[in-house]
Design an enzyme around this catalytic site. Structure first.
Site, PDB file in Angstrom:
ATOM      1  N   HIS A 149      -9.823  -7.288  -6.431  1.00 32.63           N
ATOM      2  CA  HIS A 149     -10.779  -8.151  -5.733  1.00 32.63           C
ATOM      3  C   HIS A 149     -12.081  -8.198  -6.554  1.00 32.63           C
ATOM      4  O   HIS A 149     -12.550  -7.167  -7.042  1.00 32.63           O
ATOM      5  CB  HIS A 149     -11.125  -7.577  -4.360  1.00 32.63           C
ATOM      6  CG  HIS A 149     -10.022  -7.657  -3.345  1.00 32.63           C
ATOM      7  ND1 HIS A 149      -8.846  -8.337  -3.560  1.00 32.63           N
ATOM      8  CD2 HIS A 149      -9.940  -7.145  -2.087  1.00 32.63           C
ATOM      9  CE1 HIS A 149      -8.090  -8.242  -2.463  1.00 32.63           C
ATOM     10  NE2 HIS A 149      -8.727  -7.511  -1.564  1.00 32.63           N
ATOM     11  N   GLN A 152     -10.629 -12.745  -3.609  1.00 41.75           N
ATOM     12  CA  GLN A 152      -9.700 -11.661  -3.310  1.00 41.75           C
ATOM     13  C   GLN A 152      -8.263 -11.954  -3.749  1.00 41.75           C
ATOM     14  O   GLN A 152      -7.732 -13.050  -3.533  1.00 41.75           O
ATOM     15  CB  GLN A 152      -9.747 -11.354  -1.805  1.00 41.75           C
ATOM     16  CG  GLN A 152     -11.111 -10.826  -1.387  1.00 41.75           C
ATOM     17  CD  GLN A 152     -11.231 -10.446   0.085  1.00 41.75           C
ATOM     18  OE1 GLN A 152     -12.252 -10.704   0.690  1.00 41.75           O
ATOM     19  NE2 GLN A 152     -10.220  -9.822   0.652  1.00 41.75           N
ATOM     20  N   ASN A 163      -7.666  -3.568  -5.415  1.00 43.11           N
ATOM     21  CA  ASN A 163      -7.651  -3.544  -3.946  1.00 43.11           C
ATOM     22  C   ASN A 163      -6.582  -2.641  -3.368  1.00 43.11           C
ATOM     23  O   ASN A 163      -6.737  -2.103  -2.273  1.00 43.11           O
ATOM     24  CB  ASN A 163      -7.451  -4.967  -3.402  1.00 43.11           C
ATOM     25  CG  ASN A 163      -6.238  -5.653  -3.991  1.00 43.11           C
ATOM     26  OD1 ASN A 163      -6.175  -5.864  -5.204  1.00 43.11           O
ATOM     27  ND2 ASN A 163      -5.263  -5.989  -3.165  1.00 43.11           N
ATOM     28  N   VAL A 180       0.845  -1.202   0.000  1.00 49.16           N
ATOM     29  CA  VAL A 180       0.000   0.000   0.000  1.00 49.16           C
ATOM     30  C   VAL A 180       0.879   1.251   0.000  1.00 49.16           C
ATOM     31  O   VAL A 180       0.614   2.221  -0.723  1.00 49.16           O
ATOM     32  CB  VAL A 180      -0.960  -0.010   1.218  1.00 49.16           C
ATOM     33  CG1 VAL A 180      -1.777   1.277   1.261  1.00 49.16           C
ATOM     34  CG2 VAL A 180      -1.878  -1.226   1.176  1.00 49.16           C
ATOM     35  N   SER A 199      -2.418  -9.774  -3.423  1.00 46.30           N
ATOM     36  CA  SER A 199      -1.793  -8.528  -2.966  1.00 46.30           C
ATOM     37  C   SER A 199      -2.549  -7.932  -1.783  1.00 46.30           C
ATOM     38  O   SER A 199      -2.014  -7.072  -1.083  1.00 46.30           O
ATOM     39  CB  SER A 199      -1.711  -7.513  -4.109  1.00 46.30           C
ATOM     40  OG  SER A 199      -3.009  -7.266  -4.612  1.00 46.30           O
ATOM     41  N   GLY A 200      -3.757  -8.367  -1.540  1.00 48.52           N
ATOM     42  CA  GLY A 200      -4.511  -7.937  -0.362  1.00 48.52           C
ATOM     43  C   GLY A 200      -3.814  -8.359   0.923  1.00 48.52           C
ATOM     44  O   GLY A 200      -4.068  -7.800   1.985  1.00 48.52           O
ATOM     45  N   CYS A 235     -10.471  -3.340   2.318  1.00 44.87           N
ATOM     46  CA  CYS A 235     -10.521  -3.226   0.848  1.00 44.87           C
ATOM     47  C   CYS A 235     -11.794  -3.818   0.242  1.00 44.87           C
ATOM     48  O   CYS A 235     -12.407  -3.224  -0.647  1.00 44.87           O
ATOM     49  CB  CYS A 235      -9.286  -3.882   0.235  1.00 44.87           C
ATOM     50  SG  CYS A 235      -8.822  -5.443   1.003  1.00 44.87           S
ATOM     51  N   ARG A 241      13.617  -2.683   9.132  1.00 43.69           N
ATOM     52  CA  ARG A 241      13.828  -3.389   7.868  1.00 43.69           C
ATOM     53  C   ARG A 241      14.021  -2.443   6.684  1.00 43.69           C
ATOM     54  O   ARG A 241      14.839  -2.691   5.812  1.00 43.69           O
ATOM     55  CB  ARG A 241      12.632  -4.323   7.576  1.00 43.69           C
ATOM     56  CG  ARG A 241      12.669  -5.651   8.297  1.00 43.69           C
ATOM     57  CD  ARG A 241      11.451  -6.483   7.906  1.00 43.69           C
ATOM     58  NE  ARG A 241      10.196  -5.858   8.338  1.00 43.69           N
ATOM     59  CZ  ARG A 241       9.570  -6.123   9.490  1.00 43.69           C
ATOM     60  NH1 ARG A 241      10.062  -7.021  10.297  1.00 43.69           N
ATOM     61  NH2 ARG A 241       8.457  -5.498   9.824  1.00 43.69           N
TER      62      ARG A 241
END
Ligand code: NAP
Length: 329
Positions: free
Chosen positions: A235, A155, A308, A12, A158-159, A128, A37
């Protein structure tokens, strides 16, 4: 205007960078945050290099107007006070605050005015799968009323963030999954987020509860089954609706076509219907396969598809900021 992205390295977060490049918010400074990270990593924004800072409990958010947060619910809960205490409005993609009564849950096409009622300076971005559903349902709700909704979702990986994307990509070569409990390549997994005591998953109950909150109607009867499918982006949802009053199908289609944020793709004779591959990188919600469900009074079936990561997450959050600015002007 000063904007911060928290979780900039994520699925995102990366889309936020693209969308902020494409839209015309007057951004004077953009700050990027992440965990150990990604801290120190450099991303380009409008030709300039921006280094990701480590998210910490300090005064980094002084002077920030909007913080777009997408770093998981735990991070949002832990850092909400640090982010908002100097006046920043936090637009949060996680599930941390969505159902709290003093936090508005906003889809601008549906309940944009709720964005102004944010006493904690936190505005929640819905789940989403809920966002695209309520964009499609809002014009029907206003015109005919809705008694009951049955959601069945398909879905994209990548969700589940970059980890979900990698599981499908690597699964094609036979690699074992790291994010999902089973291989997603060549499979459908009827399990998104954790299981709850009632036998539903948290994702399913998010759709039930968030739809009621956004439409402002606790009387809505809703049930959901959410399924992960081997699609990278977009989605898809089968939505079965029992409307509150009788309808004429042609008129209903024009009501949908006039709905904010909706693109109709509904011409079965020419094999035209919404598909994930067509909605990728678009901000609208695609609606098709609109047909009567004669098994109940005033029944209707819809097929609803959206990207999404864009409308389901980053675009909606940026639209909330735009709506907030417009309504405060
Ligand atoms: P993701 O690809 O796994 O990215 C997670 C992001 O969170 C990374 O940038 C990560 O930064 C950051 N992060 C994790 N722990 C952190 C910490 N302690 N401090 C600072 N940053 C931290 O996940 P995603 O799909 O982008 O999802 C992020 C959030 O958005 C989740 O709450 C998710 O539920 C929500 N959401 C996702 C979607 C979607 O379709 N993907 C849709 C709606 C809402 P590092 O790399 O530095 O660890």
């Amino acid at each position: 205007m000063k904007i911060a992205i928290v979780g900039a390295s994520g699925a995102v977060g990366q889309e936020f960078l693209r969308i902020l490049e494409q839209r015309d918010l007057p951004i004077g400074e953009l700050l990027l945050f992440g965990s150990q990270r990604s801290a120190g990593r450099v991303y380009k924004f409008r030709g300039k290099d921006i280094t990701v800072k480590l998210l910490q409990h300090n005064d980094d958010f002084k002077g920030v107007d909007f913080a777009l947060t997408s770093a998981g619910a735990g991070t949002s809960r832990e850092f909400a006070e640090t982010i908002t205490r100097h006046g920043a409005v936090m637009i949060d993609n996680s599930s941390a605050f969505r159902m709290e009564p003093d936090v508005p849950l906003v889809v601008p096409e549906v309940n944009g005015r709720d964005a102004l009622d944010a006493p904690r300076r936190i505005i929640a971005n819905p789940n989403c799968s809920t966002i695209q559903a309520v964009v499609a349902l809002k014009p029907l709700y206003d015109k005919y009323g809705i008694k009951r909704i049955v959601y069945s979702t398909y879905q994209a990986v990548s969700g589940a963030g970059l980890g979900g994307y990698e599981d499908l990509k690597n699964g094609i070569n036979g690699e074992a999954p790291k994010k999902f409990p089973y291989p997603i390549f060549g499979n459908c997994i009827p399990h998104i987020d954790v299981f709850l005591e009632n036998g539903y998953t948290k994702e399913e109950m998010k759709m039930v509860n968030e739809t009621r909150k956004i439409l402002g109607d606790d009387s809505l009867r809703i049930t959901a089954t959410t399924v992960r499918v081997p699609v990278y982006y977009g989605h898809s949802e089968s939505i079965n609706v029992e409307l509150g009053s009788a309808y004429d199908l042609d008129e209903l289609k024009s009501v949908l076509a006039a709905g904010k944020g909706i693109i109709m793709a509904d011409d079965p004779a020419n094999l035209k219907y919404p598909m994930a591959i067509d909605c990728e990188d678009h901000d609208e919600v695609y609606v098709g396969r609109v047909r009567r469900d004669d098994s109940v009074e005033n029944g209707l079936n819809l097929w609803v598809v959206a990207d999404n990561i864009r409308k389901g997450a980053a675009t909606n959050a940026v639209q909330i900021a735009e709506e907030y600015i417009r309504r405060n002007a």
